[in-house]
Design a protein around this motif. Structure first.
Motif, PDB file in Angstrom:
ATOM      1  N   VAL A  67      71.437  12.489  61.475  1.00 49.02           N
ATOM      2  CA  VAL A  67      70.644  11.354  60.996  1.00 49.02           C
ATOM      3  C   VAL A  67      70.994  10.098  61.790  1.00 49.02           C
ATOM      4  CG1 VAL A  67      70.205   9.868  59.001  1.00 49.02           C
ATOM      5  CG2 VAL A  67      70.341  12.341  58.699  1.00 49.02           C
ATOM      6  N   THR A  68      72.268   9.875  62.030  1.00 51.40           N
ATOM      7  CA  THR A  68      72.705   8.689  62.757  1.00 51.40           C
ATOM      8  C   THR A  68      72.146   8.669  64.176  1.00 51.40           C
ATOM      9  OG1 THR A  68      74.751   8.681  61.482  1.00 51.40           O
ATOM     10  CG2 THR A  68      74.719   7.358  63.499  1.00 51.40           C
ATOM     11  N   ASN A  69      72.279   9.785  64.895  1.00 54.22           N
ATOM     12  CA  ASN A  69      71.772   9.846  66.268  1.00 54.22           C
ATOM     13  C   ASN A  69      70.249   9.780  66.313  1.00 54.22           C
ATOM     14  OD1 ASN A  69      74.395  10.014  67.170  1.00 54.22           O
ATOM     15  ND2 ASN A  69      74.362  12.231  67.391  1.00 54.22           N
ATOM     16  N   THR A  70      69.592  10.357  65.310  1.00 53.41           N
ATOM     17  CA  THR A  70      68.126  10.280  65.235  1.00 53.41           C
ATOM     18  C   THR A  70      67.696   8.830  65.036  1.00 53.41           C
ATOM     19  OG1 THR A  70      67.988  12.505  64.304  1.00 53.41           O
ATOM     20  CG2 THR A  70      66.087  11.080  63.993  1.00 53.41           C
ATOM     21  N   ALA A  71      68.388   8.129  64.158  1.00 53.53           N
ATOM     22  CA  ALA A  71      68.069   6.715  63.917  1.00 53.53           C
ATOM     23  C   ALA A  71      68.240   5.895  65.191  1.00 53.53           C
ATOM     24  CB  ALA A  71      68.957   6.161  62.806  1.00 53.53           C
ATOM     25  N   GLN A  72      69.297   6.165  65.935  1.00 54.14           N
ATOM     26  CA  GLN A  72      69.507   5.447  67.193  1.00 54.14           C
ATOM     27  C   GLN A  72      68.426   5.783  68.207  1.00 54.14           C
ATOM     28  OE1 GLN A  72      73.484   6.555  68.281  1.00 54.14           O
ATOM     29  NE2 GLN A  72      74.425   5.000  66.977  1.00 54.14           N
ATOM     30  N   ALA A  73      68.060   7.054  68.303  1.00 52.88           N
ATOM     31  CA  ALA A  73      67.050   7.473  69.267  1.00 52.88           C
ATOM     32  C   ALA A  73      65.676   6.869  68.955  1.00 52.88           C
ATOM     33  CB  ALA A  73      66.946   8.997  69.299  1.00 52.88           C
ATOM     34  N   LEU A  74      65.364   6.749  67.670  1.00 53.63           N
ATOM     35  CA  LEU A  74      64.059   6.219  67.259  1.00 53.63           C
ATOM     36  C   LEU A  74      64.085   4.717  67.007  1.00 53.63           C
ATOM     37  CD1 LEU A  74      62.944   9.021  64.771  1.00 53.63           C
ATOM     38  CD2 LEU A  74      62.243   8.715  67.152  1.00 53.63           C
ATOM     39  N   GLN A  75      65.262   4.119  67.116  1.00 49.29           N
ATOM     40  CA  GLN A  75      65.468   2.698  66.853  1.00 49.29           C
ATOM     41  C   GLN A  75      65.005   2.326  65.443  1.00 49.29           C
ATOM     42  OE1 GLN A  75      63.563   0.686  70.123  1.00 49.29           O
ATOM     43  NE2 GLN A  75      65.175   1.265  71.552  1.00 49.29           N
ATOM     44  N   LEU A  76      65.483   3.105  64.487  1.00 55.34           N
ATOM     45  CA  LEU A  76      65.194   2.884  63.076  1.00 55.34           C
ATOM     46  C   LEU A  76      66.501   2.737  62.314  1.00 55.34           C
ATOM     47  CD1 LEU A  76      62.482   5.647  62.525  1.00 55.34           C
ATOM     48  CD2 LEU A  76      62.091   3.183  62.670  1.00 55.34           C
ATOM     49  N   HIS A  77      66.407   2.206  61.110  1.00 55.31           N
ATOM     50  CA  HIS A  77      67.590   2.105  60.264  1.00 55.31           C
ATOM     51  C   HIS A  77      67.974   3.497  59.778  1.00 55.31           C
ATOM     52  CE1 HIS A  77      70.189   0.948  56.900  1.00 55.31           C
ATOM     53  NE2 HIS A  77      70.343  -0.185  57.564  1.00 55.31           N
ATOM     54  N   VAL A  78      69.259   3.740  59.627  1.00 52.95           N
ATOM     55  CA  VAL A  78      69.777   5.042  59.219  1.00 52.95           C
ATOM     56  C   VAL A  78      69.193   5.469  57.868  1.00 52.95           C
ATOM     57  CG1 VAL A  78      71.870   6.329  58.634  1.00 52.95           C
ATOM     58  CG2 VAL A  78      71.906   4.724  60.518  1.00 52.95           C
ATOM     59  N   ASN A  79      69.062   4.542  56.933  1.00 55.07           N
ATOM     60  CA  ASN A  79      68.524   4.895  55.619  1.00 55.07           C
ATOM     61  C   ASN A  79      67.061   5.339  55.700  1.00 55.07           C
ATOM     62  OD1 ASN A  79      70.953   4.331  54.435  1.00 55.07           O
ATOM     63  ND2 ASN A  79      70.383   2.275  53.768  1.00 55.07           N
ATOM     64  N   THR A  80      66.310   4.743  56.604  1.00 57.39           N
ATOM     65  CA  THR A  80      64.910   5.143  56.794  1.00 57.39           C
ATOM     66  C   THR A  80      64.847   6.594  57.247  1.00 57.39           C
ATOM     67  OG1 THR A  80      64.310   2.884  57.389  1.00 57.39           O
ATOM     68  CG2 THR A  80      62.782   4.626  58.057  1.00 57.39           C
ATOM     69  N   VAL A  81      65.678   6.925  58.233  1.00 60.06           N
ATOM     70  CA  VAL A  81      65.694   8.292  58.757  1.00 60.06           C
ATOM     71  C   VAL A  81      66.274   9.257  57.728  1.00 60.06           C
ATOM     72  CG1 VAL A  81      66.609   9.778  60.582  1.00 60.06           C
ATOM     73  CG2 VAL A  81      65.801   7.491  61.145  1.00 60.06           C
ATOM     74  N   ALA A  82      67.240   8.816  56.959  1.00 63.73           N
ATOM     75  CA  ALA A  82      67.878   9.689  55.962  1.00 63.73           C
ATOM     76  C   ALA A  82      66.888  10.149  54.891  1.00 63.73           C
ATOM     77  CB  ALA A  82      69.060   8.972  55.321  1.00 63.73           C
ATOM     78  N   GLN A  83      65.865   9.355  54.596  1.00 64.95           N
ATOM     79  CA  GLN A  83      64.869   9.722  53.588  1.00 64.95           C
ATOM     80  C   GLN A  83      63.827  10.696  54.125  1.00 64.95           C
ATOM     81  OE1 GLN A  83      63.213   6.027  52.285  1.00 64.95           O
ATOM     82  NE2 GLN A  83      65.181   5.248  51.554  1.00 64.95           N
ATOM     83  N   ARG A  84      63.623  10.726  55.415  1.00 68.91           N
ATOM     84  CA  ARG A  84      62.549  11.533  55.986  1.00 68.91           C
ATOM     85  C   ARG A  84      62.760  13.043  55.894  1.00 68.91           C
ATOM     86  NH1 ARG A  84      60.313   7.867  61.032  1.00 68.91           N
ATOM     87  NH2 ARG A  84      59.757   6.092  59.711  1.00 68.91           N
ATOM     88  N   PRO A  85      63.965  13.571  56.054  1.00 67.89           N
ATOM     89  CA  PRO A  85      64.115  15.029  55.905  1.00 67.89           C
ATOM     90  C   PRO A  85      63.670  15.549  54.538  1.00 67.89           C
ATOM     91  CG  PRO A  85      66.004  14.154  57.053  1.00 67.89           C
ATOM     92  CD  PRO A  85      65.200  12.974  56.579  1.00 67.89           C
TER      93      PRO A  85
END
Length: 121
Positions: A67-85
């Protein structure tokens, strides 16, 4: 331009030829169709709501499901990416994170993107 050769023929293999050759089972075809239909739900969801779940899923897989690396790659907040799965799980079924199923989903998404003319990233 020369045609592409497929196992001694000028035509690409069809389902019938694949099944006859033993390279593909009926269960495998059914699973592939199911994955493609489910992955299409993700793309349809994105189009209907203006979201980027397919892009998130692609990045999530490319970063080793981090989640952390995905957030960095997409330039999004970690919490935003954490909700998507969780949202992806509702669309694709809860087993989408299992290795074999995840591979099917990745392949199906790539095929759907190519067929719709979308760039990889």
């Amino acid at each position: 331009m020369t045609g592409r050769r497929w196992a001694g023929t000028a035509r690409p293999p069809t389902r019938r030829r694949w099944a006859r050759s033993g390279s593909c089972s009926r269960a495998g075809l059914t699973s592939a169709r199911s994955s493609t239909r489910r992955s299409a739900r993700c793309l349809d969801y994105d189009e209907a709501r203006g979201t980027d779940l397919a892009q998130t899923l692609d990045a999530f897989c490319a970063t080793g499901q981090s989640v952390t690396n995905t957030a960095q790659a997409l330039q999004l907040h970690v919490n935003t990416v954490a909700q998507r799965p969780a949202r992806i799980g509702r669309l694709l079924g809860e087993s989408w994170r299992e290795p074999e199923r995840l591979l099917e989903v990745q392949i199906a998404l790539r095929l759907l993107k190519v067929s719709k003319g979308q760039p990889r990233r």
